[in-house]
Design an enzyme around this catalytic site. Structure first.
Site, PDB file in Angstrom:
ATOM      1  CB  ILE A  18      -0.977  -0.039   1.201  1.00  8.82           C
ATOM      2  CG1 ILE A  18      -2.133   0.930   1.006  1.00  8.82           C
ATOM      3  CG2 ILE A  18      -0.238   0.242   2.502  1.00  8.82           C
ATOM      4  CD1 ILE A  18      -3.215   0.765   2.056  1.00  8.82           C
ATOM      5  CG  ASP A  19       4.147   2.067   2.778  1.00  5.12           C
ATOM      6  OD1 ASP A  19       5.171   1.858   3.453  1.00  5.12           O
ATOM      7  OD2 ASP A  19       3.032   2.295   3.296  1.00  5.12           O
ATOM      8  CG  PHE A  20       5.571   0.831  -3.125  1.00  2.00           C
ATOM      9  CD1 PHE A  20       5.602  -0.400  -2.504  1.00  2.00           C
ATOM     10  CD2 PHE A  20       6.658   1.685  -2.963  1.00  2.00           C
ATOM     11  CE1 PHE A  20       6.696  -0.794  -1.751  1.00  2.00           C
ATOM     12  CE2 PHE A  20       7.754   1.306  -2.212  1.00  2.00           C
ATOM     13  CZ  PHE A  20       7.776   0.064  -1.605  1.00  2.00           C
TER      14      PHE A  20
END
Lengths: 406, 390
Positions: free
Chosen positions: A176-178
């Site tokens: 999800i960070d990307f």
């Protein structure tokens, strides 16, 4: 390396970020010519430098880690001790210098360091600041710590991966960070455009959770509008059939799908089972889904007898959706990725020649590039503070004596 | 932030998110769809909210001419034209460029514009396979498994939005637009985190690990990530590092307060805990008592308890859990499009200057050709300004 002026030439970025969600934004900007300074400290280097393998020769070290390197190519590395007044003074100068400030610390941390948006705006009225964190800057759980790999569970991705009867499956790393970093890059560029036209910057409050939810927006709307609770379904699809992966000779897998009866007919011909195309059990997508087991068995038998690459080529020649399931090593041999020069090798002072990953887009007239390998810890303090910020030799030495670069 | 920017979104699902992101950032986005396209599916509606809809038939001469004129005044075009399709002929870059030198044309393709496999057919399954993501999820001795919701097109769309805005910055300096090409396969690589570096540096191939994480220890031991609980699963990992150690200490405290047996957890000095040297036997011994503790909690109890203790870890949510999350409610995340019915779309993806811009258009909100032509022919909202040094 391109000698044409790059699209973001002249854009300056100060990155007070660590791990994934902040630094990936800076990397995207740096790959198109922005001057990005990654700020960390010697006392507490970027967590990605030491906390995760792989390390060159398997030996941990601040300048030996692939995890840090992968997201920090093309940047300048500076160290500042933000717990010292000297370090904070220089941080403020950096904020005054930067068009864009990126931070992915917990809410309030930058403010306590004197580097929050209000302070940044006072130093630099047109600054565009991206504050990216787990939950966003506000709300009852704003201060809950979180890693992206686990946030991917809260945001529904892991629950949607795996078989219906089995447990959720992990996605690799902080998936999800990307999503958040890619969206964050778009947001800061929009802010930059606003600043160019109006002189006004912006403060962007990005929740990694909220950004991630946009990648299941369809399922969320389906729940709100229709009460449908999306569930994991292996590799099945509600429309296409077949729609699966099959093990091939040699152990590689093949992904394939048919989106029309005509396509299924072509698949049947390729696998030497022409009669399946007129078999009433497989006449429509609904029928093919209902008789999935028999169909998958027929396809699996054909796949097991040939290698995935050959199988994919034969199927694509017949205009059937198919592709080998690339492992991470396969990616380095993939002919399409090679054609796009996705993997670009650059020399790193400690790690030697390493492959860096170019973004998925490029500009025809102002192509980007991997400008350099990731920086060694604090490698560019002199470049950043003397050359970019204009500190004299004496002033630099004075800051050094006061412990600013620790 | 992108007020006045005119975007024509002529894309299929590979481009929807690009247009939606630009709309969320303030651009005026028009979604172009052929007359026969069915637009009722939740997925279409979710990603094409915040855009007006123009029905246009590229096979009709008059409408082709109208599209060409719209493109002559547009700032950004997002397209996923399949070679040989009626639309493809209208969107040839050299033709568009000649008529509008400021146009930024974002061309999103499954594998990119050219190359040995550029013509290959791929849906989400094949793109997640081609991009390496499929190999990284599922049971280690089982089949590679995808997320049961299309992802590759969204990775592609997100990269398309970034590419469009990078080109916009270049246009500010030079006055000229240009073509931006996007490969959905390459976009999926973003989802792999740093997995490629294992192969590049050590020749190791990271692979799927099911419910367990690998790559955190030097011994190759795997650590549990999913723990069954009363009404589903919890995602928790015994991390190292400053945040991990604090979290683990909080968990041990919670278990003590709950009066459950701590087993091997009791003997750990969390201030120095580092998973890197642990053997599998040591990991298993630590995880046993935690398994029993989590089995007795609900997802909501874990969410609230972990938040209260500032612990890392989250429940494995369903869409139902997400819809009920008070954090999202407090942040004004859901957007009902100014309607009394609970439309409940995902709102604009970022809060800018403390405001989440409301969605301006419901999905499918129509605009007719004449109105749009008049708008586009009108005074340029974004007339070229003297390039200023950034």
């Amino acid at each position: 390396m391109s000698t044409r002026a790059q699209a973001l030439a002249g854009v300056t970025v100060a990155e007070f970020g660590a791990y994934a969600a902040g630094p990936h934004v800076g990397k995207l900007l740096a790959n198109f010519g922005a001057r990005v300074v990654h700020v960390e400290s010697r006392r507490r280097p970027d967590g990605f430098r030491l906390e995760y393998p792989p390390f060159t020769d398997g030996v941990p070290g601040v300048d030996r880690g692939g995890c840090f390197a992968h997201f920090n190519d093309s940047k300048y590395g500076a160290t500042l001790d933000l717990h010292s007044e000297a370090g904070r003074e220089l941080a403020r100068r950096l904020v005054a210098w930067a068009d864009i400030v990126i931070e992915n610390m917990r809410p309030g941390v930058m403010r306590r360091l004197g580097l929050g948006y209000e302070a940044a705006q006072a130093l630099n009225p047109g600054v565009v600041m991206l504050s990216s964190c787990n939950m966003g800057q506000t709300g009852p759980r704003a201060n809950t710590p979180g890693f992206g790999s686990q946030l991917s569970s809260l945001a529904g991705f892991c629950g949607l991966t795996g078989t219906p009867e089995g447990p959720p499956m992990l996605l690799y790393g902080p998936y999800i960070d990307f999503i958040a970093s890619t969206m964050g890059a778009a947001a800061v560029l929009a802010g930059l455009d606003q600043r160019r036209r109006t002189g006004r910057g912006a403060w962007i409050d990005l929740s990694q959770y909220e950004a991630g939810l946009h990648f299941i927006a369809g399922a969320l709307l389906d729940y709100h509008a229709n009460g449908t609770v999306a569930a994991r379904k292996g590799n099945r699809d509600d429309e296409a059939a077949p729609h699966e992966v099959y093990r091939c000779d040699g152990g590689r897998w093949l992904a394939l799908s048919c989106w029309s009866d005509a396509e299924f007919g072509r698949l049947a011909r390729v696998i030497g089972r022409q009669e399946l195309a007129t078999d009433p059990r497989f006449a429509t997508a609904a029928q093919r889904r209902a008789h999935r087991g028999e169909l998958d068995a027929a396809i699996a038998a054909w796949c097991a007898a040939r290698d995935a690459e050959r199988a994919a080529i034969l199927l694509q020649e017949a205009r059937v959706h198919a592709h080998p399931v690339n492992t991470v090593s396969d990616l380095f041999r993939d002919p399409q990725l090679a054609h796009r020069h996705v993997w670009r090798r650059r020399h790193h002072g400690v790690m030697g020649e390493r492959a860096y990953c170019f973004p998925a887009f490029d500009l025809a007239d102002a192509p980007g590039d991997i400008a350099s390998a990731a920086p060694l810890l604090g490698a560019h303090n002199e470049t950043v503070f003397r050359e970019f910020l204009g500190l004299s030799v004496a002033d630099y030495a004075a800051y050094e004596a006061r412990g600013a670069f620790q | 932030m992108l007020a006045g920017l005119r975007v024509l979104d002529c894309s299929d699902r590979l481009g929807w998110l690009a247009g939606r992101m630009l709309a969320d950032l303030g651009a005026e986005v028009v979604k172009v769809e052929p007359p026969e396209a069915g637009l009722g599916a939740a997925e279409w509606r979710a990603y094409n909210a915040n855009k007006r809809l123009l029905r246009l038939d590229p096979r009709r001469l008059r409408e082709r001419a109208a599209l060409a004129e719209l493109l002559a005044h547009a700032d950004i075009l997002i397209e996923t034209a399949v070679p040989g399709s009626p639309l493809a002929g209208l969107l040839r870059p050299e033709v568009l460029r000649a008529r509008n030198s400021r146009l930024i044309q974002v061309s999103i393709r499954p594998f990119g514009e050219d190359g040995p496999r550029a013509h290959w057919r791929a849906s989400d399954l094949e793109l997640m396979a081609a991009g390496g993501a499929l190999s990284l999820a599922g049971e280690p001795d089982g089949a590679p498994t995808r997320v049961s919701a299309p992802q590759a097109c969204l990775w592609a769309g997100a990269q398309g939005a970034v590419g469009a805005l990078v080109a916009l910055a270049h246009r500010a300096a030079t006055g000229a637009g240009q073509r931006v090409t996007v490969s959905a396969q390459a976009a999926v690589l973003t989802a792999l985190a740093h997995a490629p570096t294992f192969y590049d540096i050590l020749g190791e191939v990271p692979t799927r690990c099911g419910e367990f994480i690998t790559g955190r220890t030097l011994t190759g031991a795997r650590m549990r990530a999913f723990w069954p609980c009363r009404d589903g699963y919890i995602n928790f990992v015994l991390y190292g590092g400053v945040a991990g150690r604090r979290s683990n200490r909080q968990l041990a405290e919670w278990m003590r307060e709950a009066g459950v047996p701590l087993g091997a957890v009791a003997g750990i000095d969390w201030s120095t805990f580092d998973p890197k040297p642990l053997t599998q036997a040591e990991v298993d011994a630590l995880e046993q008592p935690i398994l029993r503790f989590f089995a007795g909690l609900t997802k909501r109890e874990f969410l609230e308890g972990a938040a209260a203790r500032e612990m890392l870890g989250y429940p494995v949510s369903t869409v139902e859990d997400i819809a009920a999350d008070p954090q999202l409610e407090a942040r004004g995340f859901w957007d009902d499009l100014r309607s009394t019915a609970r439309a409940h779309h995902c709102g604009s993806f970022a809060i800018v200057d403390r405001v989440r811009a409301p969605l301006r258009y419901a999905p499918g909100e129509p605009v007719d050709l004449e109105t749009l032509l008049a708008e586009f022919r009108g005074a340029h909202a974004r007339a070229p300004v003297a390039a200023t040094a950034l």
